[in-house]
Design a protein around this motif. Structure first.
Motif, PDB file in Angstrom:
ATOM      1  N   ILE A  70       4.362  11.719 -19.973  1.00  0.00           N
ATOM      2  CA  ILE A  70       4.747  12.806 -18.828  1.00  0.00           C
ATOM      3  C   ILE A  70       3.828  13.900 -19.888  1.00  0.00           C
ATOM      4  O   ILE A  70       3.415  14.836 -19.054  1.00  0.00           O
ATOM      5  N   ALA A  71       4.925  13.732 -20.410  1.00  0.00           N
ATOM      6  CA  ALA A  71       4.076  14.975 -21.296  1.00  0.00           C
ATOM      7  C   ALA A  71       2.346  15.558 -21.055  1.00  0.00           C
ATOM      8  O   ALA A  71       1.620  16.916 -21.237  1.00  0.00           O
ATOM      9  N   SER A  72       1.832  14.479 -22.166  1.00  0.00           N
ATOM     10  CA  SER A  72       0.010  13.779 -21.703  1.00  0.00           C
ATOM     11  C   SER A  72      -0.075  14.762 -20.322  1.00  0.00           C
ATOM     12  O   SER A  72      -1.238  15.334 -19.912  1.00  0.00           O
ATOM     13  N   ALA A  73       0.047  14.130 -19.422  1.00  0.00           N
ATOM     14  CA  ALA A  73      -0.363  14.364 -17.609  1.00  0.00           C
ATOM     15  C   ALA A  73       0.270  16.427 -17.260  1.00  0.00           C
ATOM     16  O   ALA A  73      -0.178  16.621 -16.977  1.00  0.00           O
ATOM     17  N   ALA A  74       1.279  16.726 -18.405  1.00  0.00           N
ATOM     18  CA  ALA A  74       1.812  18.031 -18.390  1.00  0.00           C
ATOM     19  C   ALA A  74       0.750  18.506 -18.322  1.00  0.00           C
ATOM     20  O   ALA A  74       0.948  19.965 -18.996  1.00  0.00           O
ATOM     21  N   GLU A  75      -0.445  19.046 -19.860  1.00  0.00           N
ATOM     22  CA  GLU A  75      -0.841  19.412 -20.399  1.00  0.00           C
ATOM     23  C   GLU A  75      -1.392  20.605 -19.893  1.00  0.00           C
ATOM     24  O   GLU A  75      -1.404  21.668 -20.580  1.00  0.00           O
ATOM     25  N   SER A  76      -2.103  20.800 -18.813  1.00  0.00           N
ATOM     26  CA  SER A  76      -2.715  21.519 -18.027  1.00  0.00           C
ATOM     27  C   SER A  76      -1.794  22.152 -17.235  1.00  0.00           C
ATOM     28  O   SER A  76      -2.664  23.051 -16.712  1.00  0.00           O
ATOM     29  N   TRP A  77      -0.706  21.724 -17.183  1.00  0.00           N
ATOM     30  CA  TRP A  77       0.052  22.620 -16.334  1.00  0.00           C
ATOM     31  C   TRP A  77       0.750  23.897 -16.784  1.00  0.00           C
ATOM     32  O   TRP A  77       0.959  23.784 -18.431  1.00  0.00           O
ATOM     33  N   GLN A  78       1.172  24.388 -16.610  1.00  0.00           N
ATOM     34  CA  GLN A  78       1.848  25.996 -17.070  1.00  0.00           C
ATOM     35  C   GLN A  78       3.517  26.163 -16.059  1.00  0.00           C
ATOM     36  O   GLN A  78       3.398  26.215 -15.403  1.00  0.00           O
ATOM     37  N   PHE A  79       4.090  26.121 -17.304  1.00  0.00           N
ATOM     38  CA  PHE A  79       5.619  26.345 -17.205  1.00  0.00           C
ATOM     39  C   PHE A  79       6.096  27.737 -17.974  1.00  0.00           C
ATOM     40  O   PHE A  79       5.671  28.135 -18.425  1.00  0.00           O
ATOM     41  N   PRO A  80       7.100  27.857 -16.034  1.00  0.00           N
ATOM     42  CA  PRO A  80       8.292  29.565 -16.559  1.00  0.00           C
ATOM     43  C   PRO A  80       8.254  28.973 -18.090  1.00  0.00           C
ATOM     44  O   PRO A  80       9.592  28.019 -18.685  1.00  0.00           O
ATOM     45  N   SER A  81       9.289  30.525 -19.185  1.00  0.00           N
ATOM     46  CA  SER A  81       9.203  29.612 -20.193  1.00  0.00           C
ATOM     47  C   SER A  81      11.291  29.720 -19.852  1.00  0.00           C
ATOM     48  O   SER A  81      11.819  30.473 -18.666  1.00  0.00           O
TER      49      SER A  81
END
Length: 261
Positions: A250-261
């Motif tokens: 999941i972390a690898s798939a999320a690398e290119s996403w920007q999440f709110p702090s």
């Protein structure tokens, strides 16, 4: 849930959001008099805020029952937030695979101001009754996912999260001091996983793993949950490798996403 220390400076928007939170916490349609009984706002101010929220579609008013409930506009906003700010859409296929493999309840959660927000869930092959549901908020200090996330927060963020906990003793196993939690965090970082040892609900145990980006930022956690009637903490430990592998995917798939702090 703990409120922001700056809520008094948030003006009309902050007051309106407080009212929405208050009505949501009832969990049912509610009359104005019930809202007023729990509100810090004067009657006229509260009525004005509620009318504005109703006009904007944030609240819905039932004329016959004379009750207010959350409006459909909030549903649309929640759906957009789920797609844009939640890791749930990214994690979905990995949760499905893990659920099929282990046959137990799977939770996906993120931290919201020190509390756990469950953003997705997969029921066990034989479901069991428990507190957590997707969209529900739970305590951070006595849940496996909450502890897994907090253990990997930077010191300042971790201190803030610990200050926001209620430290209510839900069971005899609940850790109710920051020092006790910090000691548990040391163990979690050493093992790579957190355990809920019946700390939130009697008879419910889980193993949880943080979802950590390559930058070291923790963006959530997943857990495998069961009851003591059909498994043990040692039994859950057998799922550790699969759980950590799924969190890494999941972390690898999320690398290119920007999440709110």
């Amino acid at each position: 849930m703990a409120t922001s220390p700056n809520k008094n400076s948030d003006g009309t928007v902050g007051k309106a959001l407080e009212v929405l939170d208050q009505i949501a916490n009832f969990g049912r349609p509610v009359r104005f008099t019930e809202i007023l009984e729990q509100s810090d706002h004067p009657k006229a101010t509260l009525y004005r805020l509620i009318q504005t929220l109703t006009n904007l579609g944030m609240l819905s008013y039932d004329q016959a029952a004379q009750t207010y409930s959350l409006g459909l506009r909030l549903v649309r906003l929640a759906h957009s937030a789920w797609r844009q700010s939640s890791i749930a859409p990214i994690a979905r296929p990995y949760l499905d695979a893990l659920s099929e493999k282990v046959g137990e309840t799977i939770h996906l959660a993120q931290l919201d101001r020190g509390q756990v927000l469950y953003v997705d869930k997969r029921n066990a092959a034989r479901p069991i009754e428990m507190f957590s549901q997707a969209g529900k908020i739970g305590p951070g200090y006595c849940t496996g996912v909450g502890k897994a996330i907090m253990a990997y927060l930077p010191p300042i963020e971790q201190d803030d999260a610990l200050q926001r906990q209620a430290y209510f003793k839900h069971t005899e196993h609940t850790l109710i001091t920051p020092d006790a939690l910090r000691a548990d965090f040391d163990t979690i970082r050493a093992q790579g996983v957190a355990f809920d040892r019946e700390e939130h609900e009697e008879g419910i145990v889980c193993i949880a793993a943080p979802i950590i980006l390559s930058t070291g930022k923790v963006i959530g956690a997943i857990s495998i949950t069961t009851s003591t009637q059909r498994n043990t903490l040692d039994g859950l430990g057998a799922f550790q490798n699969d759980l950590i592998h799924t969190a890494t995917q999941i972390a690898s798939a999320a690398e290119s996403w920007q999440f709110p702090s």
